[in-house]
Design an enzyme around this catalytic site. Structure first.
Site, PDB file in Angstrom:
ATOM      1  CG  HIS A   1     119.746 -78.231  11.900  1.00 51.58           C
ATOM      2  ND1 HIS A   1     118.451 -78.093  12.402  1.00 51.58           N
ATOM      3  CD2 HIS A   1     120.247 -79.349  12.497  1.00 51.58           C
ATOM      4  CE1 HIS A   1     118.212 -79.075  13.255  1.00 51.58           C
ATOM      5  NE2 HIS A   1     119.282 -79.845  13.337  1.00 51.58           N
TER       6      HIS A   1
ATOM      7  CB  CYS B   1     117.481 -81.715  16.090  1.00 51.03           C
ATOM      8  SG  CYS B   1     119.236 -81.624  16.476  1.00 51.03           S
TER       9      CYS B   1
END
Lengths: 99, 383
Positions: free
Chosen positions: B332, B82
Site C-alpha cells: 500500500h 489513501c
C-alpha cells in the site's frame, strides 16, 4: 507540532466535555502508537456516546480488562495527553474513567 | 467515452535504493513503453501522492515531474489521503470529458519506508480529525473500532476477518510485483500479533514504496491504434465527515455506498456483471464492509460469506476480488494504490494477468478509500 496557541485553542472544547457521562459504543487497544504516545502503549481508546446526540473519542484510564466493553459507563476526566515540546506547555485533554 | 490504453507498475515493497522520484521515473518510462507512446503525445499528467509534503518536505511535485520528462504540459498533484491515486484518476477522466482528442497520464507514487513505523503512522494520521489524533488513535485503531462494532453487532469473531488475509496473500503469491508473495494460512493470521485489537499484523496492509501509472485517452486515433484497451464506464466520488464519531453508522463506509450507487447508475451495469473488483482492503474489515456497501453482499452477511472463499480468482463464482493481492499483499504505497487497482483491472480485462487470470472477465470495478471513509472513489470498466 503543537504550538502553545494551538493547545490553548483546543482547551475551549475540552471544557464542554469535562465531567460528562456516557457509554462505550466501540473500542480498541493500540499496540503500534504514534511517537508521542509510545510510552503509554499499549493503551485503550474508546468511542463514547453521551446520549445527547454527541460522541467523543478518548483513552480509557484506571480500568480493568472487563471494563473494556460496549455498554460500559464512563466519565470524562482531565488528563495529560502528551509531553511538552520545546515551548514547555503540557497538553491536557479528555480521557475516560469507568464508573 | 475514454479508454485505459496502458499500465505499468514498479515492484511494491521496501525499496531502499529508490527515492520517490526514481520510482515515478520508472513508472513514466514503463507506461510509455507499454502503451507505445512518445512523451510528446501526452497532453497532461495527474499525480496522486499523499505524504511527500509531510514526511520529506517535498512539495511542488508537478514541476519535478516536468523536469524528469522534459515537458511544459499541465501537471496536477492530487491529494485525498489513501484515495489520492483514485482521485487523480477521477479528475483525469473528467479532464478528458472537457477536452476531446486528448491523452493523459495518471501517476501515483509514495515513499514510506525511509521512516520508522511510528513516524509513518503519525504522518498518515494527518488525514484524521484532531480529536482522533489527540486520543492516540491510528488508522489501524480507527478500523479496529469499526471492526469491533461489526463483529459484535453481527456475532462474528476474529477468525471471520482472517480469511481476507489468507485470500489476498494467496493472490499476492501469483503477482511478481506484490510486496508480499508468500501465502499465509488462516492460523498464521490468527497467531500474528495485535496492531490494534481486534486487528493483527496479517489483517493490516503494510507500509510500502512504489509507483504506478496508466494512460487514458479519448483521442480516437490513439485509442484505435492501441493493442490493449478497456473502456471507462464510470468514475464517481463521494465524501463524508473526517471524524468517525460523526458518521451515521460505524458498520458501513457511507461514501463507498454513495459513490458505488452513482457509478452503477452512470455505467448502466447490473452489479452481477462485475467479474473482477479491486477493493480498498487497507484492513481486513474494510474489504468485508466494501463488499456489503457496494451491494455485492447483504449488510451483515459478509463475515459469514468471506469464509466460503467465493472471491478467490479461481472460485468460478463470477466475481473475483483483489486478484493483485489487494493492499494487504500487493502493498500500500498510498498514492500508487488507486492506480494499481485500475491497472489490475486493465490486466484482467485484457487477458494479461498471467497466473492469476480470471476466466471470461469482461467488467471490472475499483474502490479506493481515503482516511477512515472520508473519501471514496468507485470506477467501473468494461471490454
Amino acid at each position: 507540532m503543537l504550538s502553545p496557541v494551538k493547545i490553548w485553542r483546543r482547551q475551549k472544547e475540552i471544557r464542554l466535555i469535562l465531567g460528562k457521562k456516557g457509554k462505550i459504543i466501540s473500542w480498541t487497544k493500540i499496540l503500534t502508537p504514534p511517537p508521542d504516545f509510545k510510552k503509554y502503549a499499549p493503551y485503550a481508546v474508546v468511542l463514547v456516546d453521551f446520549g445527547d446526540g454527541t460522541k467523543a473519542f478518548g483513552q480509557l484510564v484506571d480500568y480493568e480488562d472487563r471494563d473494556l466493553a460496549t455498554g460500559k459507563k464512563v466519565k470524562a476526566v482531565l488528563r495529560k495527553i502528551r509531553d511538552s515540546y520545546s515551548e514547555g506547555v503540557i497538553a491536557y485533554g479528555i480521557k475516560f474513567r469507568p464508573i | 467515452m475514454s479508454s485505459v490504453i496502458g499500465y505499468y507498475t514498479t515492484k511494491f515493497g521496501e525499496l531502499w535504493d529508490k527515492s520517490l522520484f526514481d520510482l515515478v521515473e520508472e513508472a513514466i518510462k514503463g507506461v510509455l513503453e507499454n502503451s507505445r507512446l512518445e512523451r510528446r503525445q501526452i497532453d497532461a499528467i495527474f499525480f496522486g501522492n499523499m505524504l511527500a509534503g509531510v514526511l520529506e518536505n517535498n512539495l511542488h511535485s508537478p514541476s519535478r515531474i516536468a523536469e524528469i520528462i522534459g515537458t511544459n504540459i499541465p501537471i496536477f498533484r492530487v491529494e485525498a489521503a489513501c484515495a489520492s491515486g483514485g482521485m487523480a484518476f477521477h479528475l483525469a477522466n473528467n479532464y478528458l470529458k472537457a477536452n476531446p482528442g486528448k491523452t493523459v497520464m495518471v501517476l501515483g507514487g509514495e515513499k514510506m519506508t525511509d521512516y520508522s513505523p511510528e513516524e509513518t503512522t503519525e504522518a498518515l494520521m494527518s488525514a484524521s480529525s484532531g480529536e482522533e489524533q489527540e486520543a492516540g488513535l491510528t488508522f489501524p485503531g480507527l478500523y479496529a473500532v469499526m471492526a469491533n462494532y461489526y463483529l459484535e453487532k453481527y456475532g462474528y469473531d476474529e477468525e471471520n476477518l482472517a480469511y481476507i488475509g489468507y485470500k489476498n496473500h494467496l493472490h499476492g503469491s501469483l503477482n511478481d510485483r506484490a510486496h508480499f508473495q508468500k501465502k499465509v494460512s488462516v492460523e498464521d493470521v490468527l497467531k500474528s500479533s495485535y496492531v490494534a485489537c481486534p486487528l493483527k499484523v496479517l489483517d493490516c496492509s503494510p507500509i510500502s514504496d512504489g509507483a504506478a501509472a496508466v494512460i487514458i485517452s479519448n483521442d480516437k486515433k490513439i485509442v484505435g491504434r492501441s493493442e490493449k484497451q478497456i473502456q471507462i464506464l464510470a468514475s464517481e466520488v463521494a465524501t463524508d465527515t473526517i471524524s468517525l464519531k460523526t458518521r451515521k453508522s460505524l458498520g458501513e463506509i457511507l461514501a463507498t455506498k454513495i459513490a458505488g450507487d452513482k457509478a452503477f447508475k452512470e455505467s448502466k451495469l447490473n452489479r452481477k456483471k462485475i467479474n473482477v473488483a479491486e477493493l480498498h482492503d487497507c484492513f481486513s474489515i474494510a474489504e468485508i464492509l466494501a463488499m456489503e456497501d457496494l451491494g455485492f453482499w447483504e449488510k451483515g452477511e459478509g463475515g459469514r460469506v468471506v469464509k466460503t472463499l467465493v472471491s478467490l480468482y479461481d472460485s468460478g463464482s463470477g466475481l473475483a476480488v483483489n486478484t493483485s493481492g489487494g493492499l494487504k499483499a500487493a502493498g500500500h504505497p498510498v498514492g500508487a494504490t488507486g492506480i494499481k487497482q485500475i491497472g489490475e483491472i486493465f490486466l484482467q480485462l485484457t487477458g494479461q494477468a498471467g497466473r492469476r487470470q480470471v476466466k471470461k472477465a469482461r467488467c471490472g470495478l475499483t474502490q479506493n478509500v481515503g482516511g477512515s471513509g472520508g473519501t471514496a472513489v468507485v470506477s467501473i470498466f468494461a471490454v
